[in-house]
Design an enzyme around this catalytic site. Structure first.
Site, PDB file in Angstrom:
ATOM      1  N   SER A 122      96.410  48.830 -27.220  1.00 40.32           N
ATOM      2  CA  SER A 122      95.755  47.456 -26.976  1.00 40.32           C
ATOM      3  C   SER A 122      95.554  47.283 -25.449  1.00 40.32           C
ATOM      4  O   SER A 122      94.838  48.243 -24.733  1.00 40.32           O
ATOM      5  CB  SER A 122      96.472  46.222 -27.439  1.00 40.32           C
ATOM      6  OG  SER A 122      95.587  45.249 -27.822  1.00 40.32           O
ATOM      7  N   ASP A 175      91.349  46.923 -38.101  1.00 42.10           N
ATOM      8  CA  ASP A 175      91.881  46.173 -36.802  1.00 42.10           C
ATOM      9  C   ASP A 175      91.008  44.729 -36.684  1.00 42.10           C
ATOM     10  O   ASP A 175      89.820  44.933 -36.717  1.00 42.10           O
ATOM     11  CB  ASP A 175      91.887  46.969 -35.798  1.00 42.10           C
ATOM     12  CG  ASP A 175      92.280  46.390 -34.354  1.00 42.10           C
ATOM     13  OD1 ASP A 175      92.512  45.101 -34.338  1.00 42.10           O
ATOM     14  OD2 ASP A 175      92.794  47.007 -33.521  1.00 42.10           O
ATOM     15  N   HIS A 209      95.931  46.075 -36.436  1.00 45.55           N
ATOM     16  CA  HIS A 209      96.207  46.187 -35.003  1.00 45.55           C
ATOM     17  C   HIS A 209      97.585  46.568 -34.660  1.00 45.55           C
ATOM     18  O   HIS A 209      98.508  45.548 -34.243  1.00 45.55           O
ATOM     19  CB  HIS A 209      95.795  44.722 -34.251  1.00 45.55           C
ATOM     20  CG  HIS A 209      95.642  44.958 -32.612  1.00 45.55           C
ATOM     21  ND1 HIS A 209      94.777  45.690 -32.028  1.00 45.55           N
ATOM     22  CD2 HIS A 209      96.228  44.413 -31.708  1.00 45.55           C
ATOM     23  CE1 HIS A 209      94.726  45.602 -30.813  1.00 45.55           C
ATOM     24  NE2 HIS A 209      95.780  44.816 -30.566  1.00 45.55           N
TER      25      HIS A 209
END
Length: 230
Positions: A122, A175, A209
């Site tokens: 991320s 995601d 995610h």
């Protein structure tokens, strides 16, 4: 860790996974927003290689605009998660310099940049991409998970000019935070900066995610390929 870390604050408390024999390579892995390095060090233990050490530094706590100014671990301020969001240019560049300082430290202590893979998840993956593409050293590769390229409008001009760097991008197809479409756009942009034949993009069905065992196996294969035992 050998050497003096006093000039590299991020190494003072970094979580590490040591090799079981002489360490001739390293993976520097950066966590996501609000996280810390320990969790990823634990995950990376599952794919450890005897000659590779993993370094998972902790980001400093700073106010994050995206979360209403709340103080939390972050590599730089996040103002939004869309490709056209305003960006913390000064913070991104400062964070990249801090990661480059870790690379320099490892080089001084016997692991040259071409034996270092930079990776992250991320926001950490975003920083790993930006740092590698602007670094003057030739790194062994980049592992960029569920992320994007910060300051993307400045590329390819912002690139250090190093074209032969292998890049592995992995992204969950479900995601909701950083949609896979952003990852695909990032991959296409990266191919204008480095040799496109060295860019690999893998999407994982059903993954949100986060990471998964299948993704970790792909990462292990990438590390084995580009950081072979010597």
């Amino acid at each position: 860790m050998c050497g003096n870390n006093m000039s590299v604050p991020l190494l003072d408390e970094a979580a590490t996974v040591s090799g079981t024999e002489k360490e001739t390579a390293a993976v520097i892995f950066l966590h996501g927003l609000g996280d810390n390095g320990k969790g990823w060090a634990d995950v990376l233990t599952s794919i450890r290689l005897p000659h590779v050490k993993f370094i998972c530094p902790h980001a400093p706590a700073i106010p994050v605009t995206l979360n209403m100014g709340a103080l939390m671990p972050a590599w730089f301020d996040l103002k939004g998660l869309s490709p056209d969001s305003a960006e913390d240019e000064a913070g991104i560049k400062k964070a990249a310099e801090n990661i480059k300082a870790i690379i320099e430290h490892e080089a001084r202590n016997g692991i040259p940049p071409h034996r270092i893979i930079l990776g992250g998840f991320s926001q950490g993956g975003a920083l790993s991409l930006y740092t590698a593409l602007t670094c003057q050293h030739q790194l062994a590769g980049v592992v960029a998970l569920s992320c994007w390229l910060p300051l993307h409008r400045t590329f390819p001009a912002a690139s250090s000019g190093t074209r032969n760097i292998p890049i592995l991008q992995c992204h969950g197809k479900c995601d909701p935070m950083v949609p896979i479409e952003f990852g695909c756009l990032t991959s296409e942009l990266i191919k204008t900066v480095v040799n496109p034949q060295l860019v690999t993009f893998k999407g994982f069905p059903g993954l949100s995610h986060s990471s998964c065992p299948q993704e970790m196996e792909v990462i292990k294969e990438f590390i084995e390929k580009y950081l072979p035992r010597i």
